[in-house]
Scaffold this motif. Structure first.
Motif, PDB file in Angstrom:
ATOM      1  N   THR A 182       0.833  -1.195   0.000  1.00  0.00           N
ATOM      2  CA  THR A 182       0.000   0.000   0.000  1.00  0.00           C
ATOM      3  C   THR A 182       0.873   1.253   0.000  1.00  0.00           C
ATOM      4  OG1 THR A 182      -1.749  -1.141   1.223  1.00  0.00           O
ATOM      5  CG2 THR A 182      -1.776   1.270   1.268  1.00  0.00           C
ATOM      6  N   PHE A 183       0.478   2.236  -0.825  1.00  0.00           N
ATOM      7  CA  PHE A 183       1.188   3.518  -0.914  1.00  0.00           C
ATOM      8  C   PHE A 183       0.184   4.655  -0.771  1.00  0.00           C
ATOM      9  CE2 PHE A 183       3.717   0.456  -3.216  1.00  0.00           C
ATOM     10  CZ  PHE A 183       5.019   0.761  -2.880  1.00  0.00           C
ATOM     11  N   SER A 184       0.539   5.640   0.053  1.00  0.00           N
ATOM     12  CA  SER A 184      -0.302   6.831   0.226  1.00  0.00           C
ATOM     13  C   SER A 184       0.263   7.966  -0.605  1.00  0.00           C
ATOM     14  CB  SER A 184      -0.346   7.248   1.705  1.00  0.00           C
ATOM     15  OG  SER A 184      -0.880   6.207   2.504  1.00  0.00           O
ATOM     16  N   ALA A 185      -0.625   8.771  -1.191  1.00  0.00           N
ATOM     17  CA  ALA A 185      -0.186   9.882  -2.026  1.00  0.00           C
ATOM     18  C   ALA A 185      -1.244  10.981  -2.003  1.00  0.00           C
ATOM     19  CB  ALA A 185       0.070   9.400  -3.458  1.00  0.00           C
ATOM     20  N   HIS A 186      -1.026  12.007  -2.830  1.00  0.00           N
ATOM     21  CA  HIS A 186      -1.872  13.188  -2.832  1.00  0.00           C
ATOM     22  C   HIS A 186      -2.455  13.397  -4.224  1.00  0.00           C
ATOM     23  CE1 HIS A 186       1.096  13.583   0.388  1.00  0.00           C
ATOM     24  NE2 HIS A 186       0.171  14.266   1.042  1.00  0.00           N
ATOM     25  N   ARG A 187      -3.771  13.541  -4.268  1.00  0.00           N
ATOM     26  CA  ARG A 187      -4.460  13.679  -5.540  1.00  0.00           C
ATOM     27  C   ARG A 187      -3.956  14.901  -6.318  1.00  0.00           C
ATOM     28  NH1 ARG A 187      -9.170  11.120  -6.567  1.00  0.00           N
ATOM     29  NH2 ARG A 187      -9.434  10.836  -4.310  1.00  0.00           N
TER      30      ARG A 187
END
Length: 339
Positions: A182-187
């Motif tokens: 899982t990777f978190s990012a910014h739209r």
């Protein structure tokens, strides 16, 4: 063919003279077709890497009767580099021949337009002159890089802040699933770069390894790649950058692969170049395979079977290139076999 290119250079402040010596002018002209080129080893001027592109039969069909020469800025990410240059054929005493010298005015090179305008030399005129000695052509390139000494604005550190934003996951509003990780990012950061960023989360990314996706995210946020980028990762990143049309990352990775071609990787890189249309990488592989010993080593490598099964038609080109010029009929037969 690449081994025929010899460079000697000396640097003075922000100026440098690079000498390109083409041994075997006639053989090079016979082997390299219109629209193909050979590239000199890089040389540094003003803190940037440069090279000379030599097209013995012209870069386009409308100049097939001429030699095309270009100055190429190779530094990845270079912006607004002001430079002027002179390309000259040298006489027997090593002096520039005025009738075969072209001085380019000051222009700005950047990542979007790294090439200069072409310098054209009529082949018929050159071959009838005394300046083609022992089938050897010597060309000198004088490059002057101009720095704006009045600029006092410090370099941007935005990439550091964006890198921290990615690392700390502050205000992240996108979740990516990549092969179980899982990777978190910014739209907002990915809008435009990745079409998946406009869809609902979690977003599954297929046909990509987690470490490749992590490096891709790092580049999108920081506009940089790891300083010790290895050739295997460069190949994977090249495919990923092509998938999302991240132009500068494609250029960085393609340059990395072009500069690190060996008998173990050339088959894999050639298949990659053929399948995705990476013309510079393909030409670098074909230049490496112009040596019969390199071609034999490639056939014995692990990647050869994949190349043969996935892109069999591309094998006609290195085979045709190593045949002597006088066996033109044989070359034509080989080229026709894969049409």
């Amino acid at each position: 063919m690449a081994e025929q290119c010899k460079i000697s250079a000396a640097i003075v402040v922000e100026e440098k003279s690079c000498v390109l010596k083409v041994d075997g002018y006639s053989r090079t002209k016979a082997l390299i077709k219109n629209g193909e080129w050979m590239t000199s080893p890089p040389f540094s001027v003003g803190g940037h890497d440069w090279a000379v592109e030599y097209c013995p039969n012209g870069f386009a069909t409308n100049c097939a009767d001429s030699i095309s020469l270009y100055l190429l800025l190779q530094s990845a990410g270079a912006e607004d580099v002001k430079a002027k240059f002179t390309l000259s054929v040298l006489d027997k005493n090593g002096e520039p021949v005025p009738s075969y010298s072209h001085a380019s005015p000051m222009r700005t090179f950047s990542k979007g337009s790294p090439w200069s305008y072409p310098v054209l030399i009529k082949k018929a005129d050159l071959e009838a002159s005394v300046h083609l000695r022992d089938d050897c052509l010597t060309i000198k390139c004088d490059v002057t890089v101009i720095h704006d000494k009045e600029t006092r604005v410090p370099p941007s550190d935005l990439h550091w802040h964006l890198g921290d934003l990615l690392k700390n996951k502050d205000a992240a509003d996108l979740i990516f699933q990549v092969n179980g990780q899982t990777f978190s990012a910014h739209r907002a950061e990915l809008l435009g770069a990745m079409k998946e960023s406009s869809t609902a989360t979690p977003i599954e990314i297929c046909d990509m390894e987690p470490d490749v996706f992590n490096s891709l995210l790092h580049y999108i946020y920081t506009d940089s790649v790891p300083p010790m980028l290895d050739v295997v990762m460069a190949g994977h990143l090249l495919v990923a950058a092509d998938r999302y049309n991240i132009v500068r990352l494609k250029q960085i990775c393609e340059e990395k692969l072009c500069n690190h071609i060996d008998s173990n990787m050339v088959a894999t890189n050639l298949a990659l170049a053929e399948q995705h249309g990476f013309c510079h990488l393909k030409e670098a592989c074909l230049q490496f395979l112009a040596s019969p010993s390199n071609l034999e080593a490639m056939i014995a490598s692990e990647g050869y079977e994949h190349l043969k099964s996935s892109c069999p038609s591309v094998l006609k080109e290195p085979i045709a290139r190593i045949l002597p010029a006088e066996l033109k009929a044989a070359k034509d037969i080989i080229m026709a076999m894969w049409r």
